[in-house]
Write a protein that holds these residues in place. Structure first.
Motif, PDB file in Angstrom:
ATOM      1  N   VAL A 162       0.859  -1.188   0.000  1.00  0.00           N
ATOM      2  CA  VAL A 162       0.000   0.000   0.000  1.00  0.00           C
ATOM      3  C   VAL A 162       0.892   1.234   0.000  1.00  0.00           C
ATOM      4  N   GLY A 163       0.509   2.235  -0.811  1.00  0.00           N
ATOM      5  CA  GLY A 163       1.268   3.476  -0.839  1.00  0.00           C
ATOM      6  C   GLY A 163       1.194   4.157  -2.189  1.00  0.00           C
ATOM      7  N   LYS A 164       1.692   5.374  -2.258  1.00  0.00           N
ATOM      8  CA  LYS A 164       1.667   6.124  -3.509  1.00  0.00           C
ATOM      9  C   LYS A 164       2.718   5.629  -4.502  1.00  0.00           C
ATOM     10  N   PRO A 187      -2.202  -0.558  18.983  1.00  0.00           N
ATOM     11  CA  PRO A 187      -0.948  -0.174  19.650  1.00  0.00           C
ATOM     12  C   PRO A 187       0.290  -0.428  18.796  1.00  0.00           C
ATOM     13  N   LEU A 188       0.254  -1.445  17.950  1.00  0.00           N
ATOM     14  CA  LEU A 188       1.371  -1.707  17.048  1.00  0.00           C
ATOM     15  C   LEU A 188       1.521  -0.572  16.044  1.00  0.00           C
ATOM     16  N   LEU A 189       0.392  -0.099  15.539  1.00  0.00           N
ATOM     17  CA  LEU A 189       0.410   1.005  14.578  1.00  0.00           C
ATOM     18  C   LEU A 189       0.961   2.276  15.213  1.00  0.00           C
ATOM     19  N   PHE A 190       0.470   2.609  16.404  1.00  0.00           N
ATOM     20  CA  PHE A 190       0.936   3.832  17.055  1.00  0.00           C
ATOM     21  C   PHE A 190       2.412   3.735  17.433  1.00  0.00           C
ATOM     22  N   ALA A 191       2.853   2.546  17.828  1.00  0.00           N
ATOM     23  CA  ALA A 191       4.273   2.361  18.142  1.00  0.00           C
ATOM     24  C   ALA A 191       5.129   2.548  16.891  1.00  0.00           C
ATOM     25  N   ARG A 213       4.838  -0.685   6.825  1.00  0.00           N
ATOM     26  CA  ARG A 213       5.808  -1.265   7.752  1.00  0.00           C
ATOM     27  C   ARG A 213       5.187  -2.387   8.575  1.00  0.00           C
ATOM     28  N   LEU A 214       3.917  -2.238   8.931  1.00  0.00           N
ATOM     29  CA  LEU A 214       3.247  -3.300   9.678  1.00  0.00           C
ATOM     30  C   LEU A 214       3.049  -4.534   8.805  1.00  0.00           C
ATOM     31  N   LEU A 215       2.758  -4.328   7.534  1.00  0.00           N
ATOM     32  CA  LEU A 215       2.620  -5.459   6.616  1.00  0.00           C
ATOM     33  C   LEU A 215       3.911  -6.257   6.569  1.00  0.00           C
ATOM     34  N   ALA A 216       5.035  -5.562   6.591  1.00  0.00           N
ATOM     35  CA  ALA A 216       6.330  -6.239   6.559  1.00  0.00           C
ATOM     36  C   ALA A 216       6.602  -7.019   7.835  1.00  0.00           C
ATOM     37  N   LYS A 217       5.857  -6.671   8.901  1.00  0.00           N
ATOM     38  CA  LYS A 217       5.994  -7.367  10.177  1.00  0.00           C
ATOM     39  C   LYS A 217       4.836  -8.337  10.411  1.00  0.00           C
ATOM     40  N   THR A 218       4.164  -8.719   9.324  1.00  0.00           N
ATOM     41  CA  THR A 218       3.093  -9.722   9.306  1.00  0.00           C
ATOM     42  C   THR A 218       1.830  -9.309  10.056  1.00  0.00           C
TER      43      THR A 218
END
Length: 267
Positions: A162-164, A187-191, A213-218
């Motif tokens: 996801v992204g431009k 909380p993962l997103l805010f961290a 970045r969260l996608l990359a961390k599954t």
């Protein structure tokens, strides 16, 4: 448990930006308070949320914050609003603004809106009803260019990118700026956002960079196909004209049963 009742998620609305591409219309008004079909953009958003049972709001403000506070306080009664102020709105972007909502959200599920999107209430109902906890609303019927936030998903609609900067040829469609974030992912997103913002190089990043970045961390995200339902993001005068064409009458609060009756009558 059987006796437990469903609590609608909170709504986070990002409304800190200046809206420079809509000048001179935004010289004396915040973009989200411009009228579409007889109702302010922000009023449409909040009333659509109320129609779907959402009555707790976190508004992240910056530019012309007092104007927005006054409008919301005068227009709505009986809703819970937490105001969060981005004092750095001149030199930050949506990633920083979303990070500031952390304390108000904590570990709760929430819906995230860009304050410049007008949309059919059906989109929000589908999002809330979706069984997946982390969901991006995606329109497949969009000519994808550099400006659009593009989404790549697999056959099960699990988001891969996801992204431009995503290759338009690989993309399923455009993310429309309305998402659901589950209690575990919040909380993962805010961290992740906080970690990003420690580096000044990321101060202008959009919140989608944290999703990536969260996608990359599954941490799983799913795409919700809302193709065919009315919506538009308002960045320019041309966008505003499209919004007026799509939404030509003032917004009203409509319950789910009333909406079902309208849908049946239209068949």
């Amino acid at each position: 448990m059987a006796h437990e009742t469903y609590r609608a998620p909170k709504a986070v609305i990002l409304a800190a930006g200046i809206g420079s591409r809509l000048r001179p219309l935004t010289d004396h008004n915040h973009k989200c308070l411009l009228s579409v079909g007889g109702s302010a953009i922000l009023e449409r958003m909040i009333r659509n949320c109320l129609s779907c049972g959402v009555s707790q709001f976190v508004l992240v403000l910056g530019h012309r914050e007092d104007e927005i506070r006054t409008f919301v306080d005068k227009t709505f009664r009986g809703i819970r609003v937490t105001y969060v102020v981005n004092d750095r709105y001149h030199d930050t972007n949506t990633g920083y603004s979303l990070m500031l909502a952390s304390r108000a959200i904590g570990v709760s599920e929430f819906l995230k809106f860009d304050a410049d999107v007008v949309f059919d209430t059906k989109i929000l109902r589908r999002l809330i009803d979706c069984d997946h906890p982390n969901v991006l609303c995606v329109d497949r019927n969009i000519a994808l260019e550099a400006e659009e936030v593009k989404v790549v998903a697999d056959d099960e609609m699990r988001v891969l990118e996801v992204g431009k900067l995503v290759d338009p040829k690989m993309a399923l469609g455009e993310s429309i700026g309305i998402e659901k974030i589950g209690a575990k992912a919040a909380p993962l997103l805010f961290a992740e956002l906080a970690l990003m913002m420690e580096d000044k190089a990321h101060s202008q990043d959009y919140y989608e960079a944290a999703y990536e970045r969260l996608l990359a961390k599954t941490a799983p995200f799913h795409a919700l196909d809302i193709t065919g339902l009315n919506w538009t993001e308002i960045d320019t005068a041309e966008d505003l004209a499209i919004a007026h064409a799509l939404f030509s009458s003032p917004v009203t609060t409509i319950s789910r049963s009333q909406q079902n009756a309208l849908d049946e009558a239209a068949v």
